[in-house]
Design a protein around this motif. Structure first.
Motif, PDB file in Angstrom:
ATOM      1  N   ASP A   1      21.465 103.355  41.007  1.00 21.28           N
ATOM      2  CA  ASP A   1      21.968 104.057  41.313  1.00 21.28           C
ATOM      3  C   ASP A   1      23.334 104.539  40.849  1.00 21.28           C
ATOM      4  OD1 ASP A   1      20.584 105.440  43.721  1.00 21.28           O
ATOM      5  OD2 ASP A   1      21.470 103.324  44.796  1.00 21.28           O
TER       6      ASP A   1
ATOM      7  N   LYS B   1      22.412 111.064  46.680  1.00 25.60           N
ATOM      8  CA  LYS B   1      22.821 109.769  47.818  1.00 25.60           C
ATOM      9  C   LYS B   1      23.735 110.870  48.666  1.00 25.60           C
ATOM     10  CE  LYS B   1      19.901 106.255  46.173  1.00 25.60           C
ATOM     11  NZ  LYS B   1      19.765 105.129  47.152  1.00 25.60           N
TER      12      LYS B   1
ATOM     13  N   SER C   1      21.657 108.460  42.512  1.00 26.20           N
ATOM     14  CA  SER C   1      19.899 107.728  42.265  1.00 26.20           C
ATOM     15  C   SER C   1      19.262 108.288  40.951  1.00 26.20           C
ATOM     16  CB  SER C   1      19.628 108.065  43.024  1.00 26.20           C
ATOM     17  OG  SER C   1      18.791 106.861  43.341  1.00 26.20           O
TER      18      SER C   1
ATOM     19  N   ASP D   1      14.938 103.917  37.105  1.00 29.00           N
ATOM     20  CA  ASP D   1      15.529 102.276  36.677  1.00 29.00           C
ATOM     21  C   ASP D   1      15.508 102.850  35.217  1.00 29.00           C
ATOM     22  OD1 ASP D   1      16.220 101.266  38.481  1.00 29.00           O
ATOM     23  OD2 ASP D   1      14.804 100.270  39.341  1.00 29.00           O
TER      24      ASP D   1
ATOM     25  N   LEU E   1      25.107 101.203  39.726  1.00 26.36           N
ATOM     26  CA  LEU E   1      25.144 100.468  41.303  1.00 26.36           C
ATOM     27  C   LEU E   1      24.029  99.829  40.891  1.00 26.36           C
ATOM     28  CD1 LEU E   1      27.114 102.204  43.732  1.00 26.36           C
ATOM     29  CD2 LEU E   1      27.890 100.498  42.358  1.00 26.36           C
ATOM     30  N   ARG E   2      23.387  98.241  41.061  1.00 30.48           N
ATOM     31  CA  ARG E   2      22.666  97.726  40.881  1.00 30.48           C
ATOM     32  C   ARG E   2      21.887  96.582  42.162  1.00 30.48           C
ATOM     33  NH1 ARG E   2      19.565  97.963  35.196  1.00 30.48           N
ATOM     34  NH2 ARG E   2      20.778  99.041  34.362  1.00 30.48           N
ATOM     35  N   SER E   3      20.942  97.428  42.922  1.00 34.04           N
ATOM     36  CA  SER E   3      20.754  96.356  44.058  1.00 34.04           C
ATOM     37  C   SER E   3      20.575  94.592  43.820  1.00 34.04           C
ATOM     38  CB  SER E   3      19.863  96.879  45.399  1.00 34.04           C
ATOM     39  OG  SER E   3      19.590  95.663  45.851  1.00 34.04           O
ATOM     40  N   THR E   4      21.273  93.378  44.904  1.00 35.60           N
ATOM     41  CA  THR E   4      20.672  92.517  44.071  1.00 35.60           C
ATOM     42  C   THR E   4      19.775  91.605  45.027  1.00 35.60           C
ATOM     43  OG1 THR E   4      22.664  91.277  44.555  1.00 35.60           O
ATOM     44  CG2 THR E   4      22.195  92.470  42.153  1.00 35.60           C
ATOM     45  N   ILE E   5      19.044  92.379  45.833  1.00 38.87           N
ATOM     46  CA  ILE E   5      18.639  91.647  47.377  1.00 38.87           C
ATOM     47  C   ILE E   5      17.287  92.234  47.081  1.00 38.87           C
ATOM     48  CG2 ILE E   5      18.840  91.800  49.541  1.00 38.87           C
ATOM     49  CD1 ILE E   5      21.923  91.955  50.289  1.00 38.87           C
TER      50      ILE E   5
END
Length: 100
Positions: free
Chosen positions: A2, A38, A56, A59, A96-100
């Motif tokens: 994102d 989004k 978004s 990747d 923004l990169r999700s770490t979860i």
């Protein structure tokens, strides 16, 4: 992946125009270039002259290249017809990169 984009415009009225007219069109045309919109925020107290979308994209893609391709397209010209792009005084982007 994102990307948060913060567009700072010359004043609140310009931000309202950019949010309601240009971003309504961007939401339709950006997917043609691989982006998913989004959400788009604007008119909040403290940042009334800003439009803040989150987009978004895949990747493995290059967001700068994708953005440049869109900015040079006829679709972008249509999206911004009648809008003075010089009234965008700053654009800030954050990946923004999700770490979860």
């Amino acid at each position: 992946m994102d990307q948060l984009r913060i567009y700072t415009l010359a004043d609140k009225e310009t931000a309202v125009q950019y949010f309601t007219v240009s971003w309504a069109k961007h939401r339709i045309n950006l997917p043609k270039f691989g982006f998913e919109v989004k959400g788009v925020c604007g008119h909040a107290p403290g940042n009334a002259n800003q439009v803040i979308p989150i987009v978004s994209f895949p990747d493995e893609s290059d967001p700068h290249e994708m953005t440049e391709r869109y900015l040079k397209s006829p679709d972008f010209a249509v999206d911004t017809a009648g809008f003075d792009l010089n009234k965008i005084i700053n654009v800030e982007t954050k990946i923004l990169r999700s770490t979860i």
